[in-house]
Design an enzyme around this catalytic site. Structure first.
Site, PDB file in Angstrom:
ATOM      1  N   GLU A 103      -5.786  17.346  -9.453  1.00  0.00           N
ATOM      2  CA  GLU A 103      -6.542  17.426 -10.466  1.00  0.00           C
ATOM      3  C   GLU A 103      -7.761  17.758 -10.988  1.00  0.00           C
ATOM      4  OE1 GLU A 103      -4.405  15.969 -14.005  1.00  0.00           O
ATOM      5  OE2 GLU A 103      -6.088  16.639 -15.486  1.00  0.00           O
TER       6      GLU A 103
ATOM      7  N   GLU B 159       7.047  21.032 -23.715  1.00  0.00           N
ATOM      8  CA  GLU B 159       6.508  21.187 -22.232  1.00  0.00           C
ATOM      9  C   GLU B 159       7.054  22.709 -21.972  1.00  0.00           C
ATOM     10  OE1 GLU B 159       4.107  19.311 -21.703  1.00  0.00           O
ATOM     11  OE2 GLU B 159       3.903  16.996 -23.000  1.00  0.00           O
TER      12      GLU B 159
ATOM     13  N   LYS C  87       1.688  11.530 -10.069  1.00  0.00           N
ATOM     14  CA  LYS C  87       0.891  10.401 -11.344  1.00  0.00           C
ATOM     15  C   LYS C  87       1.626   9.698 -10.951  1.00  0.00           C
ATOM     16  CE  LYS C  87      -2.283  13.923 -13.750  1.00  0.00           C
ATOM     17  NZ  LYS C  87      -2.974  14.064 -15.274  1.00  0.00           N
TER      18      LYS C  87
ATOM     19  N   ARG D 203      -4.631  22.285 -12.338  1.00  0.00           N
ATOM     20  CA  ARG D 203      -4.186  21.200 -13.467  1.00  0.00           C
ATOM     21  C   ARG D 203      -4.300  20.810 -14.920  1.00  0.00           C
ATOM     22  NH1 ARG D 203      -1.161  16.955  -9.555  1.00  0.00           N
ATOM     23  NH2 ARG D 203      -0.051  15.426 -11.076  1.00  0.00           N
TER      24      ARG D 203
ATOM     25  N   ARG E 299       0.987  -1.208  -0.125  1.00  0.00           N
ATOM     26  CA  ARG E 299       0.178  -0.053   0.499  1.00  0.00           C
ATOM     27  C   ARG E 299       0.776   1.570   0.024  1.00  0.00           C
ATOM     28  NH1 ARG E 299      -2.652  -2.867   3.731  1.00  0.00           N
ATOM     29  NH2 ARG E 299      -4.365  -4.012   2.981  1.00  0.00           N
TER      30      ARG E 299
ATOM     31  N   HIS F 162       4.884  12.665 -28.224  1.00  0.00           N
ATOM     32  CA  HIS F 162       3.980  12.776 -27.250  1.00  0.00           C
ATOM     33  C   HIS F 162       4.314  14.609 -27.495  1.00  0.00           C
ATOM     34  CE1 HIS F 162       1.556  13.662 -24.630  1.00  0.00           C
ATOM     35  NE2 HIS F 162       2.122  14.165 -23.464  1.00  0.00           N
TER      36      HIS F 162
ATOM     37  N   LYS G  10       5.133  23.497 -12.526  1.00  0.00           N
ATOM     38  CA  LYS G  10       4.603  22.565 -12.102  1.00  0.00           C
ATOM     39  C   LYS G  10       4.321  22.848 -10.903  1.00  0.00           C
ATOM     40  CE  LYS G  10       3.138  18.069 -13.550  1.00  0.00           C
ATOM     41  NZ  LYS G  10       3.369  16.768 -14.350  1.00  0.00           N
TER      42      LYS G  10
ATOM     43  N   HIS H  45      -2.936  18.952 -25.276  1.00  0.00           N
ATOM     44  CA  HIS H  45      -3.106  17.982 -24.928  1.00  0.00           C
ATOM     45  C   HIS H  45      -4.310  16.921 -26.259  1.00  0.00           C
ATOM     46  CE1 HIS H  45      -0.082  18.528 -23.021  1.00  0.00           C
ATOM     47  NE2 HIS H  45       0.361  17.330 -22.555  1.00  0.00           N
TER      48      HIS H  45
ATOM     49  N   HIS I  59      -3.230  14.408 -28.230  1.00  0.00           N
ATOM     50  CA  HIS I  59      -3.870  12.782 -28.176  1.00  0.00           C
ATOM     51  C   HIS I  59      -4.758  12.396 -29.211  1.00  0.00           C
ATOM     52  CE1 HIS I  59      -3.458  12.920 -23.384  1.00  0.00           C
ATOM     53  NE2 HIS I  59      -2.513  12.680 -24.016  1.00  0.00           N
TER      54      HIS I  59
ATOM     55  N   ASN J 189      -2.871  20.659 -19.708  1.00  0.00           N
ATOM     56  CA  ASN J 189      -3.266  19.534 -20.729  1.00  0.00           C
ATOM     57  C   ASN J 189      -3.700  20.787 -22.059  1.00  0.00           C
ATOM     58  OD1 ASN J 189      -3.386  17.218 -19.918  1.00  0.00           O
ATOM     59  ND2 ASN J 189      -5.182  17.714 -18.975  1.00  0.00           N
TER      60      ASN J 189
HETATM   61  N1  LIG Z   1       2.793  10.910 -14.580  1.00  0.00           N
HETATM   62  C1  LIG Z   1       3.332  11.880 -14.996  1.00  0.00           C
HETATM   63  O1  LIG Z   1       2.411  13.388 -14.324  1.00  0.00           O
HETATM   64  C2  LIG Z   1       2.952  11.926 -16.874  1.00  0.00           C
HETATM   65  C3  LIG Z   1       3.298  13.660 -17.377  1.00  0.00           C
HETATM   66  C4  LIG Z   1       3.809  13.046 -19.017  1.00  0.00           C
HETATM   67  C5  LIG Z   1       4.244  12.451 -19.364  1.00  0.00           C
HETATM   68  N2  LIG Z   1       4.283  10.797 -18.497  1.00  0.00           N
HETATM   69  C6  LIG Z   1       4.783   9.596 -19.353  1.00  0.00           C
HETATM   70  O2  LIG Z   1       5.745   9.449 -19.530  1.00  0.00           O
HETATM   71  C7  LIG Z   1       6.218   8.980 -20.704  1.00  0.00           C
HETATM   72  C8  LIG Z   1       6.842   9.422 -22.102  1.00  0.00           C
HETATM   73  O3  LIG Z   1       8.560   9.994 -21.252  1.00  0.00           O
HETATM   74  P1  LIG Z   1       9.387   9.549 -22.538  1.00  0.00           P
HETATM   75  O4  LIG Z   1       9.291  10.460 -22.990  1.00  0.00           O
HETATM   76  O5  LIG Z   1      10.513  10.067 -21.041  1.00  0.00           O
HETATM   77  O6  LIG Z   1      10.346   8.642 -22.383  1.00  0.00           O
HETATM   78  P2  LIG Z   1      10.627   7.086 -22.390  1.00  0.00           P
HETATM   79  O7  LIG Z   1      10.675   7.131 -20.876  1.00  0.00           O
HETATM   80  O8  LIG Z   1      10.125   5.813 -22.777  1.00  0.00           O
HETATM   81  O9  LIG Z   1      12.077   7.173 -22.932  1.00  0.00           O
HETATM   82  C9  LIG Z   1      12.453   7.987 -24.522  1.00  0.00           C
HETATM   83  C10 LIG Z   1      13.186   7.391 -24.577  1.00  0.00           C
HETATM   84  O10 LIG Z   1      14.316   7.613 -24.791  1.00  0.00           O
HETATM   85  C11 LIG Z   1      15.526   6.524 -23.745  1.00  0.00           C
HETATM   86  N3  LIG Z   1      15.896   6.814 -22.953  1.00  0.00           N
HETATM   87  C12 LIG Z   1      16.414   7.562 -21.212  1.00  0.00           C
HETATM   88  N4  LIG Z   1      16.692   8.584 -21.275  1.00  0.00           N
HETATM   89  C13 LIG Z   1      17.307   8.882 -21.644  1.00  0.00           C
HETATM   90  C14 LIG Z   1      18.813   8.971 -21.651  1.00  0.00           C
HETATM   91  N5  LIG Z   1      19.164  10.145 -21.244  1.00  0.00           N
HETATM   92  N6  LIG Z   1      20.137   8.758 -22.553  1.00  0.00           N
HETATM   93  C15 LIG Z   1      19.763   8.249 -23.578  1.00  0.00           C
HETATM   94  N7  LIG Z   1      18.031   7.591 -23.978  1.00  0.00           N
HETATM   95  C16 LIG Z   1      17.669   7.478 -22.479  1.00  0.00           C
HETATM   96  C17 LIG Z   1      14.539   5.452 -23.068  1.00  0.00           C
HETATM   97  O11 LIG Z   1      15.800   4.295 -22.554  1.00  0.00           O
HETATM   98  C18 LIG Z   1      13.506   5.549 -24.341  1.00  0.00           C
HETATM   99  O12 LIG Z   1      13.858   4.237 -24.738  1.00  0.00           O
HETATM  100  C19 LIG Z   1       4.839   8.392 -20.876  1.00  0.00           C
HETATM  101  O13 LIG Z   1       4.668   7.310 -20.887  1.00  0.00           O
HETATM  102  C20 LIG Z   1       3.899   9.032 -20.607  1.00  0.00           C
HETATM  103  O14 LIG Z   1       2.150   8.646 -20.550  1.00  0.00           O
HETATM  104  C21 LIG Z   1       3.324  10.918 -17.356  1.00  0.00           C
END
Ligand SMILES: NC(=O)c1ccc[n+]([C@@H]2O[C@H](COP(=O)([O-])OP(=O)(O)OC[C@H]3O[C@@H](n4cnc5c(N)ncnc54)[C@H](O)[C@@H]3O)[C@@H](O)[C@H]2O)c1
Length: 356
Positions: free
Chosen positions: A234, A182, A140, A238, A118, A262, A224, A245, A249, A242
């Site tokens: 949210e 972003e 999140k 918050r 938990r 994205h 943020k 977005h 999306h 979006n």
């Molecule tokens: N929790 C939240 O509030 C929130 C907000 C926005 C996005 N997200 C989520 O985040 C995800 C997207 O995140 P992302 O764009 O970081 O994707 P990701 O984690 O898939 O990273 C993108 C690619 O870069 C590589 N990578 C990561 N760090 C690296 C580095 N320093 N050097 C070389 N390669 C590297 C990873 O292996 C991957 O192949 C989505 O799943 C999205 O839903 C969450």
């Protein structure tokens, strides 16, 4: 190093922004407890885990779990592997998960920490620009389900976020630019000073000048943090995060998540939302062009490709449960630095889509 404190219902946590943080013993001493599970992906671990190993060895009670990289592995199966690893190492309620990676690792390992017994501690160590300026802050967490992105998840605030700018050195250009979308978003929705600063420094930021990069991550995290502190779950402002977005999306969905990062889809979406704001007479004509110019300076796309059916996008945008039949709720701009939520007529949205 700079620190932003993020307030939430049950307390607060620091976000450290700076260089050489992964190997900074002070941060580790302050935030690690119990047994430690480091979760990363193959790509990130190959580049950056070694720098943490001396401290991990010194700490002793730890294990590493390296997952395959990418969004297609943000699944309940990989979540299950994290839980298995925690069980096998005999983790108790005082254990800590370290999430070293992009948003995928952060969301997945964060959700495992949220659900194991938990809730145990998670320290986020984001390694993409997107994860540093957005995903790692705000609590999140979650994984995807075959029928929808982020369908399973929980709010679980980290104990700390360690944004080591050195990790961005190995990030590919496309992922770097996508993260910049972003950063621009924070300027557009609530920080006109940041927006102008980005316009003045776009070229230097594109070449990743360390001081400027540090400032843009810091300013984004500060923005943020202010938003999530005011609206942890949210319920209100918050939602402004979006911006771009809903269009984005729809574009990601219609292209099967394979054509756009994205951030790229959000860049196009923000310009469309700004054009919508102009069409509705809410913002000065020229605002959308100003936004598009800045995104273009970062090498981001600002128009829909010709081969996308505009009506398919509109159909997807209508699916959002918050909408009424002929109205779609969007985040629009009153000016650069000021955003609001508005219900928009579907016909006007189609007009904007057709003109892009
Ligand atoms: N929790 C939240 O509030 C929130 C907000 C926005 C996005 N997200 C989520 O985040 C995800 C997207 O995140 P992302 O764009 O970081 O994707 P990701 O984690 O898939 O990273 C993108 C690619 O870069 C590589 N990578 C990561 N760090 C690296 C580095 N320093 N050097 C070389 N390669 C590297 C990873 O292996 C991957 O192949 C989505 O799943 C999205 O839903 C969450």
């Amino acid at each position: 190093m700079k620190v932003v404190q993020v307030e939430h219902g049950a307390g607060h946590y620091p976000v450290y922004v700076g260089q050489r943080l992964l190997s900074m013993s002070g941060i580790w001493e302050r935030h690690l407890e119990g047994r430690v599970l480091v979760v990363s992906d193959e790509t990130v671990a190959g580049h950056h885990l070694e720098r943490m190993r001396p401290l991990l060895r010194e700490y002793g009670r730890h294990r590493e779990l390296i997952l395959p990289p990418g969004e297609s592995f943000k699944t309940i199966e990989q979540w299950s592997r994290v839980i298995d690893a925690l069980v096998e190492m005999g983790a108790q309620r005082d254990a800590t998960v370290i999430a070293l990676g992009g948003g995928v690792v952060g969301d997945l390992a964060g959700f495992a920490a949220a659900s194991y017994m938990r809730g145990i501690r998670v320290v986020q160590m984001p390694t993409t620009l997107l994860a540093q300026v957005d995903a790692s802050v705000g609590g999140k967490t979650g994984v995807n389900h075959s029928s929808g992105k982020n369908l399973i998840g929980a709010f679980h605030q980290p104990a700390a976020v360690v944004a080591d700018l050195d990790t961005l050195g190995t990030l590919g250009n496309r992922d770097y630019r996508a993260g910049m979308a972003e950063v621009v978003k924070y300027g557009a929705i609530r920080d006109p000073h940041l927006f102008s600063w980005l316009e003045s420094n776009a070229d230097a930021l594109s070449s990743r000048l360390p001081d400027l990069l540090a400032e843009s991550v810091y300013q984004s995290v500060r923005n943020k943090a202010e938003v999530v502190a005011a609206d942890e779950r949210e319920a209100g402002q918050r939602a402004l995060l979006n911006f771009g977005h809903t269009f984005g999306h729809a574009l990601e969905t219609v292209t099967d998540y394979s054509q756009y990062r994205h951030g790229e889809a959000v860049a196009i979406g923000m310009v469309l939302a700004a054009r919508m704001s102009e069409l509705m007479g809410m913002t000065e004509i020229g605002t959308a062009d100003r936004l598009a110019r800045l995104l273009d300076q970062f090498g981001l796309p600002t128009r829909l490709p010709d081969d996308i059916q505009r009506r398919s996008l509109l159909r997807l945008m209508r699916l959002d449960k918050k909408n009424r039949a002929d109205q779609i709720r969007l985040i629009l701009l009153e000016s650069i630095g000021r955003a609001v939520v508005r219900s928009c007529p579907a016909d006007d949205i189609l007009e904007v889509l057709n003109q892009s």
